[in-house]
Design an enzyme around this catalytic site. Structure first.
Site, PDB file in Angstrom:
ATOM      1  CD  GLU A 169      -3.147  -0.500  -0.013  1.00 41.75           C
ATOM      2  OE1 GLU A 169      -2.984   0.691  -0.214  1.00 41.75           O
ATOM      3  OE2 GLU A 169      -3.923  -1.381  -0.351  1.00 41.75           O
ATOM      4  CD  GLU A 172      -1.002  -1.137  -4.638  1.00 42.71           C
ATOM      5  OE1 GLU A 172      -1.106  -2.335  -5.185  1.00 42.71           O
ATOM      6  OE2 GLU A 172      -2.043  -0.800  -4.192  1.00 42.71           O
ATOM      7  CD  GLU A 173      -2.534   4.919  -0.094  1.00 40.91           C
ATOM      8  OE1 GLU A 173      -2.204   5.867   0.653  1.00 40.91           O
ATOM      9  OE2 GLU A 173      -3.615   4.206   0.099  1.00 40.91           O
TER      10      GLU A 173
END
Length: 286
Positions: A169, A172-173
């Site tokens: 995460e 990805e962010e």
């Protein structure tokens, strides 16, 4: 269909059911671990013919002392669902490519497990050597446009470990590479996504890179923010959960709090590897 033909068709189905029961022929099924059977439909069938074979199969399974009957219907065979429901089956769960239905046929008390009741999510606490924390502003959802800075968060995928989900995460962010350090705390809440309960795991990660590149689809902004600036936000101070979470994070950085590290373990029955999260610091002392 004329009455004579309808009667003949019904009689042929009844004969088919009798033959199935007499010869011990039924829908292809495998035994589960709890004295039930699992049927996975794969071939197209006429719904009326299927209904007849299903009734005969149920009669056979009752004679065999079976309990829970599971029928997995792929989306392309949706024409069979009505027949299954009419025989007293109920929906257990659905996935993108199939629907699972179940029925209890034993006279014993019903012990079928309910569908999964929780969704699992993570929050990622990432702090660099300058005591700056990695934060984002969301482009979508209830926080959109409110100027609130928060930790990267996300939902754990099916079959994904919590520690891996946290690293993914963040990547990805923000495009920041990280290494999982510890699980610091978790929260259980209820009546969340579609009425399910929610497990939220607060994870600490060590940054391995520093250059941020925000995700265009979901993230409005991302930056390294001084910890003192993050923690004084009204959004953090006015929510007991977020305030306590920030206290835990800073206590960990100041080495007064010990979280849980994943110890990889392997089941003797299979090759599947899982992780047991333990307080490694206190375990070493014992």
């Amino acid at each position: 269909m004329p009455t004579e033909k309808m009667s003949a068709f019904a009689n042929s189905l009844a004969v088919m059911e009798q033959v199935v029961v007499k010869n011990g022929v039924a829908l292809t099924a495998v035994d589960d671990d709890h004295e039930g059977v699992i049927v996975e439909m794969s071939e197209p069938m006429d719904s009326e013919a299927f209904a007849s074979i299903l009734r005969a199969s149920l009669a056979l399974w009752r004679k065999q002392g079976k309990k829970g009957i599971w029928i997995k219907v792929p989306i392309e065979l949706v024409n069979l669902v009505e027949a299954v429901v009419k025989e007293g089956f109920w929906y257990h769960h659905a996935e993108p490519k199939y629907l699972m239905l179940v029925k209890w046929i034993s006279e014993d008390a019903h012990t079928l497990p309910a569908n999964a009741s929780h969704r699992v999510a993570i929050g990622a606490f990432v702090m660099n050597e300058k005591r700056e924390v990695l934060v984002v502003q969301e482009k979508k959802g209830i926080l959109r446009g409110k100027g609130i800075w928060k930790f990267p968060t996300g939902v754990v995928d099916e079959g994904e470990d919590i520690c891996d989900a946290a690293v993914r995460e963040v990547k990805e962010e923000t495009a920041i590479d990280t290494e999982f350090v510890e699980l610091l705390a978790f929260r259980q809440s209820h009546k969340a996504f579609f009425g399910k309960s929610d497990l939220f795991f607060l994870c600490m990660l060590q940054p391995l890179s520093s250059e941020i590149q925000k995700q265009e689809l979901e993230i409005e902004a991302a930056e390294w923010m001084p910890w003192e600036e993050y923690v004084v936000q009204p959004f953090v101070q006015q929510k007991p959960f977020l305030k306590l979470m920030s206290e835990i994070c800073v206590a960990k950085k100041d080495k007064t709090y010990s979280g849980f590290k994943p110890f990889p373990i392997k089941s003797s029955e299979s090759d599947h590897k899982t992780g047991l999260y333990v307080n490694a610091q206190d375990l070493t002392r014992s």
